[in-house]
Design a protein around this motif. Structure first.
Motif, PDB file in Angstrom:
ATOM      1  N   GLN A  69      19.505  37.987  18.757  1.00  0.00           N
ATOM      2  CA  GLN A  69      20.532  38.435  17.821  1.00  0.00           C
ATOM      3  C   GLN A  69      20.863  39.910  18.050  1.00  0.00           C
ATOM      4  OE1 GLN A  69      20.930  36.308  14.318  1.00  0.00           O
ATOM      5  NE2 GLN A  69      21.206  38.068  12.975  1.00  0.00           N
ATOM      6  N   VAL A  70      19.846  40.722  18.293  1.00  0.00           N
ATOM      7  CA  VAL A  70      20.081  42.139  18.582  1.00  0.00           C
ATOM      8  C   VAL A  70      20.892  42.289  19.858  1.00  0.00           C
ATOM      9  CG1 VAL A  70      18.982  44.315  19.226  1.00  0.00           C
ATOM     10  CG2 VAL A  70      18.061  42.964  17.337  1.00  0.00           C
ATOM     11  N   SER A  71      20.560  41.494  20.873  1.00  0.00           N
ATOM     12  CA  SER A  71      21.293  41.549  22.141  1.00  0.00           C
ATOM     13  C   SER A  71      22.752  41.176  21.952  1.00  0.00           C
ATOM     14  CB  SER A  71      20.640  40.614  23.168  1.00  0.00           C
ATOM     15  OG  SER A  71      21.365  40.613  24.379  1.00  0.00           O
ATOM     16  N   ASP A  72      23.014  40.155  21.127  1.00  0.00           N
ATOM     17  CA  ASP A  72      24.398  39.749  20.852  1.00  0.00           C
ATOM     18  C   ASP A  72      25.179  40.888  20.201  1.00  0.00           C
ATOM     19  OD1 ASP A  72      23.940  37.269  21.915  1.00  0.00           O
ATOM     20  OD2 ASP A  72      23.666  36.257  19.993  1.00  0.00           O
ATOM     21  N   TRP A  73      24.537  41.580  19.253  1.00  0.00           N
ATOM     22  CA  TRP A  73      25.205  42.699  18.592  1.00  0.00           C
ATOM     23  C   TRP A  73      25.466  43.840  19.570  1.00  0.00           C
ATOM     24  CZ3 TRP A  73      28.120  42.667  14.683  1.00  0.00           C
ATOM     25  CH2 TRP A  73      27.864  41.895  13.542  1.00  0.00           C
ATOM     26  N   GLN A  74      24.499  44.126  20.432  1.00  0.00           N
ATOM     27  CA  GLN A  74      24.669  45.217  21.389  1.00  0.00           C
ATOM     28  C   GLN A  74      25.853  44.956  22.314  1.00  0.00           C
ATOM     29  OE1 GLN A  74      20.750  45.327  23.153  1.00  0.00           O
ATOM     30  NE2 GLN A  74      20.064  46.967  21.799  1.00  0.00           N
ATOM     31  N   GLU A  75      25.978  43.708  22.762  1.00  0.00           N
ATOM     32  CA  GLU A  75      27.097  43.361  23.640  1.00  0.00           C
ATOM     33  C   GLU A  75      28.428  43.497  22.901  1.00  0.00           C
ATOM     34  OE1 GLU A  75      26.510  39.517  25.301  1.00  0.00           O
ATOM     35  OE2 GLU A  75      24.621  40.030  26.276  1.00  0.00           O
ATOM     36  N   ALA A 103      29.349  47.247  22.103  1.00  0.00           N
ATOM     37  CA  ALA A 103      29.778  47.963  23.318  1.00  0.00           C
ATOM     38  C   ALA A 103      31.277  47.792  23.566  1.00  0.00           C
ATOM     39  CB  ALA A 103      28.984  47.471  24.514  1.00  0.00           C
ATOM     40  N   ARG A 104      31.896  46.788  22.973  1.00  0.00           N
ATOM     41  CA  ARG A 104      33.328  46.535  23.171  1.00  0.00           C
ATOM     42  C   ARG A 104      34.201  47.269  22.154  1.00  0.00           C
ATOM     43  NH1 ARG A 104      33.984  40.114  23.932  1.00  0.00           N
ATOM     44  NH2 ARG A 104      36.137  40.788  24.405  1.00  0.00           N
ATOM     45  N   ALA A 105      33.571  47.961  21.194  1.00  0.00           N
ATOM     46  CA  ALA A 105      34.341  48.696  20.183  1.00  0.00           C
ATOM     47  C   ALA A 105      35.075  49.870  20.840  1.00  0.00           C
ATOM     48  CB  ALA A 105      33.421  49.207  19.084  1.00  0.00           C
ATOM     49  N   VAL A 106      36.297  50.100  20.407  1.00  0.00           N
ATOM     50  CA  VAL A 106      37.087  51.206  20.955  1.00  0.00           C
ATOM     51  C   VAL A 106      37.100  52.402  20.008  1.00  0.00           C
ATOM     52  CG1 VAL A 106      38.544  49.688  22.322  1.00  0.00           C
ATOM     53  CG2 VAL A 106      39.219  50.237  19.967  1.00  0.00           C
ATOM     54  N   ASP A 107      36.568  52.212  18.791  1.00  0.00           N
ATOM     55  CA  ASP A 107      36.504  53.321  17.846  1.00  0.00           C
ATOM     56  C   ASP A 107      35.421  53.013  16.824  1.00  0.00           C
ATOM     57  OD1 ASP A 107      37.060  55.719  16.669  1.00  0.00           O
ATOM     58  OD2 ASP A 107      38.831  55.024  15.581  1.00  0.00           O
ATOM     59  N   ARG A 108      34.848  54.083  16.259  1.00  0.00           N
ATOM     60  CA  ARG A 108      33.780  53.932  15.271  1.00  0.00           C
ATOM     61  C   ARG A 108      33.924  55.069  14.266  1.00  0.00           C
ATOM     62  NH1 ARG A 108      29.993  54.164  18.608  1.00  0.00           N
ATOM     63  NH2 ARG A 108      29.515  51.964  18.868  1.00  0.00           N
ATOM     64  N   ARG A 109      34.054  54.730  12.985  1.00  0.00           N
ATOM     65  CA  ARG A 109      34.288  55.744  11.967  1.00  0.00           C
ATOM     66  C   ARG A 109      33.367  55.538  10.765  1.00  0.00           C
ATOM     67  NH1 ARG A 109      37.020  59.831  14.370  1.00  0.00           N
ATOM     68  NH2 ARG A 109      38.579  58.956  15.782  1.00  0.00           N
ATOM     69  N   ALA A 141      37.635  37.878  17.503  1.00  0.00           N
ATOM     70  CA  ALA A 141      37.549  37.796  16.041  1.00  0.00           C
ATOM     71  C   ALA A 141      36.559  36.723  15.612  1.00  0.00           C
ATOM     72  CB  ALA A 141      38.928  37.518  15.444  1.00  0.00           C
ATOM     73  N   ALA A 142      36.593  35.586  16.289  1.00  0.00           N
ATOM     74  CA  ALA A 142      35.663  34.506  15.957  1.00  0.00           C
ATOM     75  C   ALA A 142      34.229  34.913  16.246  1.00  0.00           C
ATOM     76  CB  ALA A 142      36.032  33.249  16.742  1.00  0.00           C
ATOM     77  N   GLN A 143      34.023  35.632  17.344  1.00  0.00           N
ATOM     78  CA  GLN A 143      32.678  36.087  17.695  1.00  0.00           C
ATOM     79  C   GLN A 143      32.152  37.079  16.660  1.00  0.00           C
ATOM     80  OE1 GLN A 143      32.417  37.912  21.560  1.00  0.00           O
ATOM     81  NE2 GLN A 143      30.249  38.398  21.353  1.00  0.00           N
ATOM     82  N   ILE A 144      33.015  37.998  16.234  1.00  0.00           N
ATOM     83  CA  ILE A 144      32.621  38.969  15.214  1.00  0.00           C
ATOM     84  C   ILE A 144      32.250  38.260  13.918  1.00  0.00           C
ATOM     85  CG2 ILE A 144      33.475  40.840  13.746  1.00  0.00           C
ATOM     86  CD1 ILE A 144      35.209  41.729  16.141  1.00  0.00           C
ATOM     87  N   ALA A 145      33.084  37.327  13.504  1.00  0.00           N
ATOM     88  CA  ALA A 145      32.828  36.598  12.264  1.00  0.00           C
ATOM     89  C   ALA A 145      31.536  35.801  12.346  1.00  0.00           C
ATOM     90  CB  ALA A 145      34.004  35.676  11.949  1.00  0.00           C
ATOM     91  N   ARG A 146      31.293  35.190  13.503  1.00  0.00           N
ATOM     92  CA  ARG A 146      30.063  34.391  13.668  1.00  0.00           C
ATOM     93  C   ARG A 146      28.818  35.265  13.562  1.00  0.00           C
ATOM     94  NH1 ARG A 146      26.677  33.787  17.668  1.00  0.00           N
ATOM     95  NH2 ARG A 146      28.013  34.865  19.177  1.00  0.00           N
ATOM     96  N   LEU A 147      28.826  36.401  14.267  1.00  0.00           N
ATOM     97  CA  LEU A 147      27.664  37.287  14.231  1.00  0.00           C
ATOM     98  C   LEU A 147      27.461  37.881  12.845  1.00  0.00           C
ATOM     99  CD1 LEU A 147      27.638  39.283  17.602  1.00  0.00           C
ATOM    100  CD2 LEU A 147      25.897  37.721  16.722  1.00  0.00           C
ATOM    101  N   ALA A 148      28.564  38.273  12.202  1.00  0.00           N
ATOM    102  CA  ALA A 148      28.465  38.850  10.864  1.00  0.00           C
ATOM    103  C   ALA A 148      27.880  37.840   9.885  1.00  0.00           C
ATOM    104  CB  ALA A 148      29.834  39.324  10.391  1.00  0.00           C
ATOM    105  N   ALA A 149      28.326  36.588   9.975  1.00  0.00           N
ATOM    106  CA  ALA A 149      27.810  35.550   9.081  1.00  0.00           C
ATOM    107  C   ALA A 149      26.330  35.303   9.330  1.00  0.00           C
ATOM    108  CB  ALA A 149      28.605  34.262   9.268  1.00  0.00           C
ATOM    109  N   ALA A 150      25.926  35.272  10.603  1.00  0.00           N
ATOM    110  CA  ALA A 150      24.524  35.038  10.943  1.00  0.00           C
ATOM    111  C   ALA A 150      23.649  36.184  10.457  1.00  0.00           C
ATOM    112  CB  ALA A 150      24.378  34.861  12.457  1.00  0.00           C
ATOM    113  N   GLU A 151      24.139  37.420  10.605  1.00  0.00           N
ATOM    114  CA  GLU A 151      23.358  38.582  10.180  1.00  0.00           C
ATOM    115  C   GLU A 151      23.235  38.638   8.669  1.00  0.00           C
ATOM    116  OE1 GLU A 151      20.912  41.639  11.056  1.00  0.00           O
ATOM    117  OE2 GLU A 151      22.070  40.600  12.610  1.00  0.00           O
TER     118      GLU A 151
END
Length: 254
Positions: A172-178, A181-187, A204-214
């Protein structure tokens, strides 16, 4: 069935030198001998050696393994298992403390990285430049780390905790790291960080899936996904006590 030392060591998966050492310190009984003087081991010896090896693989100190081995000889399985549980609990507490230290260190390193990235592009290093002023705080017994436990959260227990199985954490940590790394901005946002991603494919689907799992295993997180023309925004918020976890997982905001 009987085994010579090389055969016994190979079956259990330990070096012959380890088996001899266990005999020298009394963890293993002195083996029988064949007429030619070679050591000989039976199935009960191998069972005991497997038990010792299993305890060592759990990180239990050798002195405690000796106590367990003595109990293994005379007590029933339930009693021995209970003693192992108590020793594993100690090991778990030590590991959780170390995880807390590493999370704190990761957050500090994220901050150092951001400060170094903002170094001037011209001129020599000086007394005030980040190359010579960045530092991290040494860990100490007085420092309060975020407690990471396997205790399920309830309505009356709002501790910063995670219920994810330990063997699932690295993936799960590895999935988040990958993903991060694709973010173009962080605030910085109130109580957390906002990550901006390009509107690409199934991101978007990948983000939603990881967020739901976390959020399922770490209920102290709040995730908000916003889709706007040309970008995807992920807001990650958590209580103040979890700020170091947010920084370690999602990067220090700028």
């Amino acid at each position: 069935m009987t085994y010579r030392i090389a055969e016994a060591a190979n079956v259990v998966g330990v070096p012959r030198t380890t088996l001899r050492y266990y005999e020298d310190i009394g963890l293993m009984p002195a083996p029988g001998r064949r007429p030619n003087g070679y050591r000989v081991y039976d199935e009960s010896d191998l069972a005991r050696l497997r038990f010792i090896t299993a305890a060592k693989n759990l990180g239990i100190p050798l002195a405690d393994v000796k106590a367990l081995a003595a109990a293994y000889d005379v007590e029933d399985c339930t009693s021995v298992a209970h003693q192992v549980v108590e020793m594993v609990a100690v090991r778990l507490a030590e590991t959780q403390t170390r995880i807390g230290e590493l999370v704190a260190l990761a957050a500090q390193l994220q901050d150092v990285s951001g400060r170094l990235a903002a170094a001037p592009t011209a001129g020599a290093c000086g007394a005030d430049c980040p190359c010579t002023t960045v530092t991290i705080e040494p860990t100490s017994p007085r420092r309060t780390f975020v407690p990471l436990t396997l205790t399920p959260l309830t309505a009356d227990n709002e501790a910063i905790a995670c219920t994810l199985r330990p063997d699932a954490v690295p993936d799960q940590v590895s999935d988040w790291q990958e993903l991060v790394a694709r973010a173009v901005d962080r605030r910085t946002i109130d109580g957390g960080v906002s990550l901006v991603f390009p509107a690409e494919g199934d991101l978007a689907a990948q983000i939603a899936r990881l967020a739901a799992a976390e959020q399922d295993c770490c209920t102290f997180f709040t995730f908000t996904v916003r889709l706007t023309p040309g970008q995807i925004r992920l807001d990650v918020q958590a209580p103040a006590d979890a700020a170091e976890i947010v920084a370690a997982m999602f990067g220090a905001p700028v």
